[in-house]
Design a protein around this motif. Sequence first.
Motif, PDB file in Angstrom:
ATOM      1  N   ALA A  77      97.131 -71.690  -7.400  1.00 54.44           N
ATOM      2  CA  ALA A  77      96.873 -73.334  -8.127  1.00 54.44           C
ATOM      3  C   ALA A  77      97.599 -73.730  -9.298  1.00 54.44           C
ATOM      4  O   ALA A  77      97.967 -74.965  -9.499  1.00 54.44           O
ATOM      5  CB  ALA A  77      95.186 -72.975  -8.868  1.00 54.44           C
ATOM      6  N   ALA A  78      98.387 -72.679 -10.011  1.00 50.04           N
ATOM      7  CA  ALA A  78      99.560 -73.051 -10.944  1.00 50.04           C
ATOM      8  C   ALA A  78     100.411 -73.784 -10.274  1.00 50.04           C
ATOM      9  O   ALA A  78     100.995 -74.646 -10.740  1.00 50.04           O
ATOM     10  CB  ALA A  78      99.894 -71.584 -11.662  1.00 50.04           C
ATOM     11  N   ASP A  79     100.830 -73.310  -9.026  1.00 51.10           N
ATOM     12  CA  ASP A  79     101.945 -73.941  -8.204  1.00 51.10           C
ATOM     13  C   ASP A  79     101.667 -75.360  -7.833  1.00 51.10           C
ATOM     14  O   ASP A  79     102.222 -76.290  -8.087  1.00 51.10           O
ATOM     15  CB  ASP A  79     102.475 -73.223  -7.133  1.00 51.10           C
ATOM     16  CG  ASP A  79     102.818 -71.642  -7.498  1.00 51.10           C
ATOM     17  OD1 ASP A  79     103.635 -71.586  -8.706  1.00 51.10           O
ATOM     18  OD2 ASP A  79     102.915 -71.043  -6.428  1.00 51.10           O
ATOM     19  N   ALA A  95      89.511 -76.084 -17.827  1.00 47.49           N
ATOM     20  CA  ALA A  95      90.010 -77.597 -18.197  1.00 47.49           C
ATOM     21  C   ALA A  95      89.700 -77.463 -19.830  1.00 47.49           C
ATOM     22  O   ALA A  95      90.760 -78.149 -20.265  1.00 47.49           O
ATOM     23  CB  ALA A  95      88.647 -78.444 -17.756  1.00 47.49           C
ATOM     24  N   ALA A  96      88.815 -77.021 -20.426  1.00 48.32           N
ATOM     25  CA  ALA A  96      88.682 -76.835 -21.763  1.00 48.32           C
ATOM     26  C   ALA A  96      89.881 -76.244 -22.347  1.00 48.32           C
ATOM     27  O   ALA A  96      90.432 -76.587 -23.517  1.00 48.32           O
ATOM     28  CB  ALA A  96      87.677 -76.282 -22.282  1.00 48.32           C
ATOM     29  N   GLU A  97      90.389 -75.261 -22.036  1.00 54.81           N
ATOM     30  CA  GLU A  97      91.779 -74.384 -22.208  1.00 54.81           C
ATOM     31  C   GLU A  97      92.922 -75.254 -22.170  1.00 54.81           C
ATOM     32  O   GLU A  97      93.853 -75.434 -23.172  1.00 54.81           O
ATOM     33  CB  GLU A  97      91.751 -73.130 -21.801  1.00 54.81           C
ATOM     34  CG  GLU A  97      92.921 -72.308 -22.489  1.00 54.81           C
ATOM     35  CD  GLU A  97      92.808 -70.547 -22.115  1.00 54.81           C
ATOM     36  OE1 GLU A  97      93.686 -70.006 -22.556  1.00 54.81           O
ATOM     37  OE2 GLU A  97      92.347 -70.546 -21.220  1.00 54.81           O
ATOM     38  N   PHE A 134      96.833 -70.526 -16.021  1.00 56.92           N
ATOM     39  CA  PHE A 134      96.249 -69.989 -14.614  1.00 56.92           C
ATOM     40  C   PHE A 134      96.553 -68.655 -14.395  1.00 56.92           C
ATOM     41  O   PHE A 134      95.455 -68.004 -13.809  1.00 56.92           O
ATOM     42  CB  PHE A 134      96.999 -70.872 -13.698  1.00 56.92           C
ATOM     43  CG  PHE A 134      96.620 -72.282 -13.607  1.00 56.92           C
ATOM     44  CD1 PHE A 134      95.647 -72.830 -12.799  1.00 56.92           C
ATOM     45  CD2 PHE A 134      97.297 -73.288 -14.490  1.00 56.92           C
ATOM     46  CE1 PHE A 134      95.332 -74.241 -12.649  1.00 56.92           C
ATOM     47  CE2 PHE A 134      96.758 -74.617 -14.698  1.00 56.92           C
ATOM     48  CZ  PHE A 134      95.734 -74.995 -13.676  1.00 56.92           C
ATOM     49  N   LEU A 135      97.628 -67.971 -14.790  1.00 53.36           N
ATOM     50  CA  LEU A 135      97.838 -66.495 -14.255  1.00 53.36           C
ATOM     51  C   LEU A 135      96.952 -65.537 -14.866  1.00 53.36           C
ATOM     52  O   LEU A 135      96.479 -64.577 -14.122  1.00 53.36           O
ATOM     53  CB  LEU A 135      99.289 -66.279 -14.742  1.00 53.36           C
ATOM     54  CG  LEU A 135     100.212 -67.018 -13.944  1.00 53.36           C
ATOM     55  CD1 LEU A 135     101.751 -66.759 -14.334  1.00 53.36           C
ATOM     56  CD2 LEU A 135     100.215 -67.105 -12.523  1.00 53.36           C
ATOM     57  N   ARG A 136      96.448 -65.837 -16.104  1.00 55.46           N
ATOM     58  CA  ARG A 136      95.592 -64.925 -16.775  1.00 55.46           C
ATOM     59  C   ARG A 136      94.336 -64.887 -15.966  1.00 55.46           C
ATOM     60  O   ARG A 136      93.309 -63.793 -16.112  1.00 55.46           O
ATOM     61  CB  ARG A 136      95.287 -65.411 -18.122  1.00 55.46           C
ATOM     62  CG  ARG A 136      96.240 -65.207 -19.190  1.00 55.46           C
ATOM     63  CD  ARG A 136      95.781 -64.857 -20.440  1.00 55.46           C
ATOM     64  NE  ARG A 136      95.112 -66.212 -21.036  1.00 55.46           N
ATOM     65  CZ  ARG A 136      95.710 -67.192 -21.474  1.00 55.46           C
ATOM     66  NH1 ARG A 136      96.824 -66.946 -22.160  1.00 55.46           N
ATOM     67  NH2 ARG A 136      94.860 -68.283 -21.940  1.00 55.46           N
ATOM     68  N   GLN A 162      85.241 -71.527 -12.396  1.00 54.89           N
ATOM     69  CA  GLN A 162      86.339 -71.317 -13.430  1.00 54.89           C
ATOM     70  C   GLN A 162      87.159 -72.656 -13.941  1.00 54.89           C
ATOM     71  O   GLN A 162      87.843 -72.749 -14.869  1.00 54.89           O
ATOM     72  CB  GLN A 162      87.452 -70.713 -13.213  1.00 54.89           C
ATOM     73  CG  GLN A 162      87.189 -69.295 -12.743  1.00 54.89           C
ATOM     74  CD  GLN A 162      88.266 -68.313 -12.248  1.00 54.89           C
ATOM     75  OE1 GLN A 162      89.338 -68.097 -13.050  1.00 54.89           O
ATOM     76  NE2 GLN A 162      88.589 -67.811 -11.129  1.00 54.89           N
ATOM     77  N   ALA A 163      86.604 -73.925 -13.189  1.00 56.20           N
ATOM     78  CA  ALA A 163      87.447 -74.988 -13.464  1.00 56.20           C
ATOM     79  C   ALA A 163      86.956 -75.620 -14.822  1.00 56.20           C
ATOM     80  O   ALA A 163      87.841 -76.026 -15.463  1.00 56.20           O
ATOM     81  CB  ALA A 163      86.888 -76.266 -12.340  1.00 56.20           C
TER      82      ALA A 163
END
Length: 243
Positions: free
Chosen positions: A46-48, A100-102, A38-40, A95-96
């Motif tokens: 969203a990560a939180d 999701a794939a990653e 997420f941070l990248r 970006q979703a």
Amino acid sequence: MPDPAPPRRTAVRGVILDFYGTLVRLVEPLPPSHRPLFLRRGLAEAADRWGDQWSAGPRDGEEHTAHSTSERAYHAWELDRLRRRALACGVPAAQAGPLAAELDRAMKDLRLARFDDVPEALAGLRARGLTVAVCSNWFWDLDRALEDTGLAGLVDVAVSSARAGARKPHPLIYRTVLERCQLAPREALFVGDMWEADVAGPLAYGMRAVHLRRPDRAVAGTAPPLPDGAARIPTLAALSALL
């Protein structure tokens, strides 16, 4: 008159074992945290919201037969679940999908090793003429995971939740593995480290169950009292004494 003898139990003809925590464990390097993914992308908030990286999969006991018709269909469902969760956490739509794939790749980047007592225990079961099966809440590729950990040649039947269409303790996955083994519930002994999935669920379906509580187990907490039809062992080496 002497007391009547207790009824004899049906002999065990097959042993069904859980996979992760029972036969294999994680080894280093451990799976990567989801947060850096997420941070990248500059998605700290969203990560939180995303929270624990392992909470994104299907729930225990969930039925998903409509998505288990093929490997392609199941993987599409996995990706769609992650994409929708990402959107709900505030990830922009553009970006979703890539995220999701990653995330999917990161969740499956597992290094597994079998516990030391497993090969001898499984070989001993087969030497007795018992069917040996693995039944796991796992991805589509359980057969490949067994091959990679050197267990494929010691297992007669392997059933993953992804292919069965339901996760333990849903009755469907127990029915599937028993049918594959050609066993009635009363002829099977289920062995695993998770209480609901590997003990309570099999007991409710009519099997006998063994709760595996390894000294180095990943599952914390106090073990529940054993109900009728269940036993508890510290290693798989102790399983033969129950048979």
